[in-house]
Design a protein around this motif. Sequence first.
Motif, PDB file in Angstrom:
ATOM      1  N   ILE A  19       0.846  -1.187   0.000  1.00  0.00           N
ATOM      2  CA  ILE A  19       0.000   0.000   0.000  1.00  0.00           C
ATOM      3  C   ILE A  19       0.882   1.237   0.000  1.00  0.00           C
ATOM      4  O   ILE A  19       1.856   1.317   0.748  1.00  0.00           O
ATOM      5  N   CYS A  20       0.550   2.196  -0.849  1.00  0.00           N
ATOM      6  CA  CYS A  20       1.284   3.462  -0.829  1.00  0.00           C
ATOM      7  C   CYS A  20       0.340   4.613  -1.140  1.00  0.00           C
ATOM      8  O   CYS A  20      -0.672   4.445  -1.831  1.00  0.00           O
ATOM      9  N   HIS A  21       0.690   5.780  -0.605  1.00  0.00           N
ATOM     10  CA  HIS A  21      -0.124   6.984  -0.784  1.00  0.00           C
ATOM     11  C   HIS A  21       0.719   8.196  -0.401  1.00  0.00           C
ATOM     12  O   HIS A  21       1.734   8.060   0.298  1.00  0.00           O
ATOM     13  N   ALA A  52       0.555   6.479  -7.070  1.00  0.00           N
ATOM     14  CA  ALA A  52       0.230   7.094  -5.781  1.00  0.00           C
ATOM     15  C   ALA A  52       0.671   8.547  -5.714  1.00  0.00           C
ATOM     16  O   ALA A  52       0.007   9.372  -5.075  1.00  0.00           O
ATOM     17  N   THR A  53       1.768   8.891  -6.380  1.00  0.00           N
ATOM     18  CA  THR A  53       2.279  10.261  -6.283  1.00  0.00           C
ATOM     19  C   THR A  53       1.302  11.289  -6.829  1.00  0.00           C
ATOM     20  O   THR A  53       1.380  12.468  -6.473  1.00  0.00           O
ATOM     21  N   VAL A  54       0.382  10.890  -7.693  1.00  0.00           N
ATOM     22  CA  VAL A  54      -0.567  11.858  -8.247  1.00  0.00           C
ATOM     23  C   VAL A  54      -1.857  11.915  -7.443  1.00  0.00           C
ATOM     24  O   VAL A  54      -2.825  12.557  -7.853  1.00  0.00           O
ATOM     25  N   ILE A 238      -4.554   7.558 -15.691  1.00  0.00           N
ATOM     26  CA  ILE A 238      -4.723   8.672 -14.758  1.00  0.00           C
ATOM     27  C   ILE A 238      -5.933   9.518 -15.146  1.00  0.00           C
ATOM     28  O   ILE A 238      -6.704   9.965 -14.287  1.00  0.00           O
ATOM     29  N   ALA A 239      -6.131   9.731 -16.451  1.00  0.00           N
ATOM     30  CA  ALA A 239      -7.302  10.487 -16.887  1.00  0.00           C
ATOM     31  C   ALA A 239      -8.587   9.756 -16.513  1.00  0.00           C
ATOM     32  O   ALA A 239      -9.583  10.390 -16.100  1.00  0.00           O
ATOM     33  N   ARG A 243     -11.357  11.434 -13.949  1.00  0.00           N
ATOM     34  CA  ARG A 243     -12.755  11.665 -14.318  1.00  0.00           C
ATOM     35  C   ARG A 243     -13.718  11.032 -13.322  1.00  0.00           C
ATOM     36  O   ARG A 243     -14.797  11.583 -13.071  1.00  0.00           O
ATOM     37  N   ASN A 244     -13.351   9.895 -12.781  1.00  0.00           N
ATOM     38  CA  ASN A 244     -14.321   9.109 -12.031  1.00  0.00           C
ATOM     39  C   ASN A 244     -14.086   9.031 -10.520  1.00  0.00           C
ATOM     40  O   ASN A 244     -15.009   8.725  -9.768  1.00  0.00           O
ATOM     41  N   LEU A 245     -12.858   9.296 -10.107  1.00  0.00           N
ATOM     42  CA  LEU A 245     -12.545   9.232  -8.681  1.00  0.00           C
ATOM     43  C   LEU A 245     -12.195  10.601  -8.095  1.00  0.00           C
ATOM     44  O   LEU A 245     -12.307  10.807  -6.878  1.00  0.00           O
ATOM     45  N   GLY A 246     -11.717  11.493  -8.965  1.00  0.00           N
ATOM     46  CA  GLY A 246     -11.279  12.803  -8.504  1.00  0.00           C
ATOM     47  C   GLY A 246      -9.770  12.889  -8.389  1.00  0.00           C
ATOM     48  O   GLY A 246      -9.054  11.944  -8.628  1.00  0.00           O
TER      49      GLY A 246
END
Length: 246
Positions: A19-21, A52-54, A238-239, A243-246
Amino acid sequence: MIEKILDIPTRDGAMETFICHPERGGPYPPVLMLMDAPGIREELYDMARRLATVGYYVMLPNLYYRAGTDTKYGPDVLKHGSDEHKRMRAVRTKMTIPPVMDDVAAMIAYADAQKESKKGPVGTHGYCMSGPYSLAAAARYPDRIAAAASFYGTWLVSDAVESPHLTLGKAKGELYISCAEHDELAPPDMVKDLKALFDKSGAKGELEVHPTVHHGFAFPQRWCYDKPAAERHWERLIALYRRNLG
């Protein structure tokens, strides 16, 4: 960046999960990154870190955990006929979709209980053998999976239980299916059939065939790595999540 490896309890045992964030600014939307057949390795950890970095709470499980803890393989796993390849195949060939759907539910439940993970829509993407798992998850959990992607997913049209070609219309989230022009595990005729089924299903999303590239093109350490296509894969992924998660 914050990262850790821990065991997530599932119906069948303890599933080791990376897990990373980001360190600051959370909570972050959860994303399930599902491994390819060669299994968990540093290359996949690095890809999870990049995502995760984005701004995502990325979970990368060892889906082979039911076969025990000795389910990580050396570089020879990519060499057909090698001992590592045979060892991996002994586990891989026993994999089916329904138990992985239980794993997806366990990961979502775990993420819901973490302060760093944002409650609400979830993303999932899978490579190779996990392409079908990602799309199947969107159908199994339509009220949670808001975005699902398959990158050079194998045998997306098959007689497997919950084969994604049968359930595309059950997904409420946006789907992205990425195929390589040259792929023995997703041959052109299968992709053509899948495209027809996708269009007929009314599913939201896109099926895209990337010209000239081979199965595995997004993996930096693979012989078939194609940097332009790999970067396109990141842009598309990422796009999709933005669009769907924010």
